[in-house]
Write a protein that holds these residues in place. Structure first.
Motif, PDB file in Angstrom:
ATOM      1  N   GLY A 104       0.621  -1.292  -0.093  1.00  0.00           N
ATOM      2  CA  GLY A 104      -0.034   0.012   0.056  1.00  0.00           C
ATOM      3  C   GLY A 104       0.760   1.292  -0.065  1.00  0.00           C
ATOM      4  O   GLY A 104       0.267   2.311   0.361  1.00  0.00           O
ATOM      5  N   ALA A 105       2.071   1.179  -0.242  1.00  0.00           N
ATOM      6  CA  ALA A 105       3.160   2.502  -0.241  1.00  0.00           C
ATOM      7  C   ALA A 105       3.305   2.913  -1.841  1.00  0.00           C
ATOM      8  O   ALA A 105       4.125   2.580  -2.570  1.00  0.00           O
ATOM      9  CB  ALA A 105       4.389   2.193   0.256  1.00  0.00           C
ATOM     10  N   ASP A 106       2.127   3.554  -2.379  1.00  0.00           N
ATOM     11  CA  ASP A 106       2.093   3.919  -3.629  1.00  0.00           C
ATOM     12  C   ASP A 106       3.153   4.783  -4.126  1.00  0.00           C
ATOM     13  O   ASP A 106       4.003   4.720  -5.131  1.00  0.00           O
ATOM     14  CB  ASP A 106       0.883   4.492  -4.089  1.00  0.00           C
ATOM     15  N   PHE A 107       3.380   5.942  -3.069  1.00  0.00           N
ATOM     16  CA  PHE A 107       4.402   6.928  -3.682  1.00  0.00           C
ATOM     17  C   PHE A 107       5.583   6.383  -3.581  1.00  0.00           C
ATOM     18  O   PHE A 107       6.787   6.811  -4.496  1.00  0.00           O
ATOM     19  CB  PHE A 107       4.152   8.051  -2.612  1.00  0.00           C
ATOM     20  N   VAL A 108       5.974   5.702  -2.594  1.00  0.00           N
ATOM     21  CA  VAL A 108       7.351   4.938  -2.248  1.00  0.00           C
ATOM     22  C   VAL A 108       7.760   4.149  -3.461  1.00  0.00           C
ATOM     23  O   VAL A 108       8.835   4.223  -4.083  1.00  0.00           O
ATOM     24  CB  VAL A 108       7.420   4.247  -1.157  1.00  0.00           C
ATOM     25  N   ALA A 109       6.861   3.319  -4.137  1.00  0.00           N
ATOM     26  CA  ALA A 109       7.004   2.493  -5.192  1.00  0.00           C
ATOM     27  C   ALA A 109       7.220   3.294  -6.321  1.00  0.00           C
ATOM     28  O   ALA A 109       8.262   3.026  -7.174  1.00  0.00           O
ATOM     29  CB  ALA A 109       5.751   1.562  -5.342  1.00  0.00           C
ATOM     30  N   ALA A 110       6.276   4.336  -6.667  1.00  0.00           N
ATOM     31  CA  ALA A 110       6.947   5.330  -7.610  1.00  0.00           C
ATOM     32  C   ALA A 110       8.410   5.859  -7.773  1.00  0.00           C
ATOM     33  O   ALA A 110       9.078   5.955  -8.442  1.00  0.00           O
ATOM     34  CB  ALA A 110       6.044   6.335  -8.056  1.00  0.00           C
ATOM     35  N   VAL A 111       8.620   6.285  -6.428  1.00  0.00           N
ATOM     36  CA  VAL A 111       9.962   6.781  -6.100  1.00  0.00           C
ATOM     37  C   VAL A 111      11.215   5.778  -6.412  1.00  0.00           C
ATOM     38  O   VAL A 111      12.190   5.981  -6.934  1.00  0.00           O
ATOM     39  CB  VAL A 111      10.100   7.511  -4.868  1.00  0.00           C
ATOM     40  N   GLN A 112      10.752   4.498  -6.099  1.00  0.00           N
ATOM     41  CA  GLN A 112      11.806   3.533  -5.991  1.00  0.00           C
ATOM     42  C   GLN A 112      12.111   3.273  -7.398  1.00  0.00           C
ATOM     43  O   GLN A 112      13.259   3.206  -7.982  1.00  0.00           O
ATOM     44  CB  GLN A 112      11.239   2.314  -5.535  1.00  0.00           C
ATOM     45  N   VAL A 113      10.935   3.305  -8.505  1.00  0.00           N
ATOM     46  CA  VAL A 113      11.196   3.228  -9.954  1.00  0.00           C
ATOM     47  C   VAL A 113      11.843   4.335 -10.481  1.00  0.00           C
ATOM     48  O   VAL A 113      12.969   4.107 -11.238  1.00  0.00           O
ATOM     49  CB  VAL A 113       9.894   3.039 -10.654  1.00  0.00           C
ATOM     50  N   LEU A 114      11.771   5.508 -10.204  1.00  0.00           N
ATOM     51  CA  LEU A 114      12.258   6.613 -10.419  1.00  0.00           C
ATOM     52  C   LEU A 114      13.768   6.857 -10.260  1.00  0.00           C
ATOM     53  O   LEU A 114      14.616   6.857 -10.972  1.00  0.00           O
ATOM     54  CB  LEU A 114      11.833   7.967 -10.050  1.00  0.00           C
ATOM     55  N   ILE A 115      14.124   6.523  -8.804  1.00  0.00           N
ATOM     56  CA  ILE A 115      15.637   6.709  -8.524  1.00  0.00           C
ATOM     57  C   ILE A 115      16.225   5.611  -8.818  1.00  0.00           C
ATOM     58  O   ILE A 115      17.395   5.593  -9.363  1.00  0.00           O
ATOM     59  CB  ILE A 115      15.500   6.929  -6.804  1.00  0.00           C
ATOM     60  N   TYR A 116      15.793   4.265  -8.196  1.00  0.00           N
ATOM     61  CA  TYR A 116      16.590   3.072  -8.554  1.00  0.00           C
ATOM     62  C   TYR A 116      16.781   2.581  -9.988  1.00  0.00           C
ATOM     63  O   TYR A 116      17.780   2.527 -10.267  1.00  0.00           O
ATOM     64  CB  TYR A 116      16.067   1.767  -7.683  1.00  0.00           C
ATOM     65  N   VAL A 117      15.492   2.331 -10.389  1.00  0.00           N
ATOM     66  CA  VAL A 117      15.749   1.906 -11.828  1.00  0.00           C
ATOM     67  C   VAL A 117      16.313   2.991 -12.784  1.00  0.00           C
ATOM     68  O   VAL A 117      16.771   2.813 -13.667  1.00  0.00           O
ATOM     69  CB  VAL A 117      14.265   1.191 -12.488  1.00  0.00           C
ATOM     70  N   GLY A 118      15.483   4.248 -12.660  1.00  0.00           N
ATOM     71  CA  GLY A 118      15.909   5.197 -13.604  1.00  0.00           C
ATOM     72  C   GLY A 118      17.273   5.860 -13.331  1.00  0.00           C
ATOM     73  O   GLY A 118      18.005   6.380 -14.251  1.00  0.00           O
ATOM     74  N   GLY A 119      17.592   5.825 -12.090  1.00  0.00           N
ATOM     75  CA  GLY A 119      18.801   6.670 -11.730  1.00  0.00           C
ATOM     76  C   GLY A 119      19.992   5.767 -11.226  1.00  0.00           C
ATOM     77  O   GLY A 119      21.059   5.887 -12.099  1.00  0.00           O
ATOM     78  N   ILE A 120      19.977   4.922 -10.406  1.00  0.00           N
ATOM     79  CA  ILE A 120      21.107   4.330  -9.833  1.00  0.00           C
ATOM     80  C   ILE A 120      21.685   3.107 -10.909  1.00  0.00           C
ATOM     81  O   ILE A 120      22.785   2.962 -11.119  1.00  0.00           O
ATOM     82  CB  ILE A 120      20.809   3.672  -8.668  1.00  0.00           C
ATOM     83  N   LEU A 121      20.428   2.226 -11.443  1.00  0.00           N
ATOM     84  CA  LEU A 121      21.011   1.325 -12.308  1.00  0.00           C
ATOM     85  C   LEU A 121      21.690   1.935 -13.514  1.00  0.00           C
ATOM     86  O   LEU A 121      22.474   1.140 -14.089  1.00  0.00           O
ATOM     87  CB  LEU A 121      19.494   0.743 -12.774  1.00  0.00           C
TER      88      LEU A 121
END
Lengths: 100, 166
Positions: B50-67
């Motif tokens: 149920g953590a929708d915002f954290v999931a979006a940020v996870q995709v943005l920062i980790y998948v889009g940035g760190i990876l």
């Protein structure tokens, strides 16, 4: 409804895999990736507790962890590239300049 | 077993599987790309929680940035052709003993502790509450985090640039 224990076990498994990666790999980039795995596992624990305790604080802490993880990845990779430029190697066991 | 439970175990299996590829693969390119599966799987589990915002940020920062950053580092540092020697392993047996003890302790802790739980769990949008907490209770850590990010930005540029001989 998945119980809390299963989230915690999943998180512990990811964390343990990250520890294995840090300990056995001999490439600095893979070590950094494994550290990211461990940070992700800890974030997962925070979110699971935040959900099952009905409190929002866990999610806020996750954002701070993410900020520090991003900073760590950026500085770590910059150091790795700099080290590679000097020594043409990323093997941590060859980096023993401070050992006597 | 309901459908949502089955999907949870599927996502968990994908996450653990790709995490194992990250840690155990001999080819560093496979490791880097498997990180995508792990990050995306963790984001999926955030949605389960149920953590929708954290999931979006996870995709943005980790998948889009760190990876992407990790992939850049891999490409910049290695002659991709000789992957065999780039990712050797060392000291397997003591490492596995240490990790076995760690897993045992963690699993025991999870099983033995009587975790306190909220009476009922509500699904609701989290973004507004997170924003309130950031600008109210956690204002000082929030500002400190921006300072840390600025320092990391400058530090990364200074460390990784080429030295110019005077």
């Amino acid at each position: 409804m998945v119980p809390l224990n299963h989230y915690l076990i999943l998180s512990a498994a990811i964390f343990a895999i990250g520890v294995v990666g840090v300990v056995i790999r001999r490439n600095l980039i893979v070590v950094l990736m494994s550290i990211e795995l461990m940070l992700n596992a800890v974030n997962l624990t925070f979110i699971a507790f935040s959900r099952f305790l009905g409190s929002m604080e866990g999610q806020v802490v996750v954002f701070f962890v993410m900020a520090v993880a991003a900073a760590e990845a950026v500085v770590g990779l910059a150091i790795i590239i700099s080290v590679f430029r000097h020594r043409q190697s990323l093997d941590p066991q060859e980096m023993q300049l401070l050992k006597w | 077993m309901t459908v949502s439970t089955a999907v949870f175990y599927l996502v968990a299996a994908i996450t653990i599987g790709s995490a194992m590829i990250v840690a155990f693969s001999r080819n560093i390119i496979y490791s880097a790309f498997s990180l995508l599966g792990t990050f995306a799987g963790v984001a999926g589990i955030y949605i389960f929680l149920g953590a929708d915002f954290v999931a979006a940020v996870q995709v943005l920062i980790y998948v889009g940035g760190i990876l992407v950053l990790v992939l850049f580092a891999v490409m910049l540092t290695h002659r991709i052709t000789d992957v065999e020697i780039t990712n050797r392993a060392a000291g397997r047996i003591p490492a596995l003993i240490v990790v076995g003890v760690l897993v045992y302790l963690l699993a025991q802790t999870v099983r033995e502790t009587p975790w306190a739980k909220a009476k009922e769990i509500v699904y609701a949008a989290t973004t507004a509450k997170i924003g309130d907490l950031f600008l109210d209770t956690y204002l000082l850590p929030f500002e400190l985090a921006s300072l840390v990010l600025l320092a990391a930005l400058i530090g990364a540029v200074v460390i990784s640039r080429k030295e110019i001989k005077e």
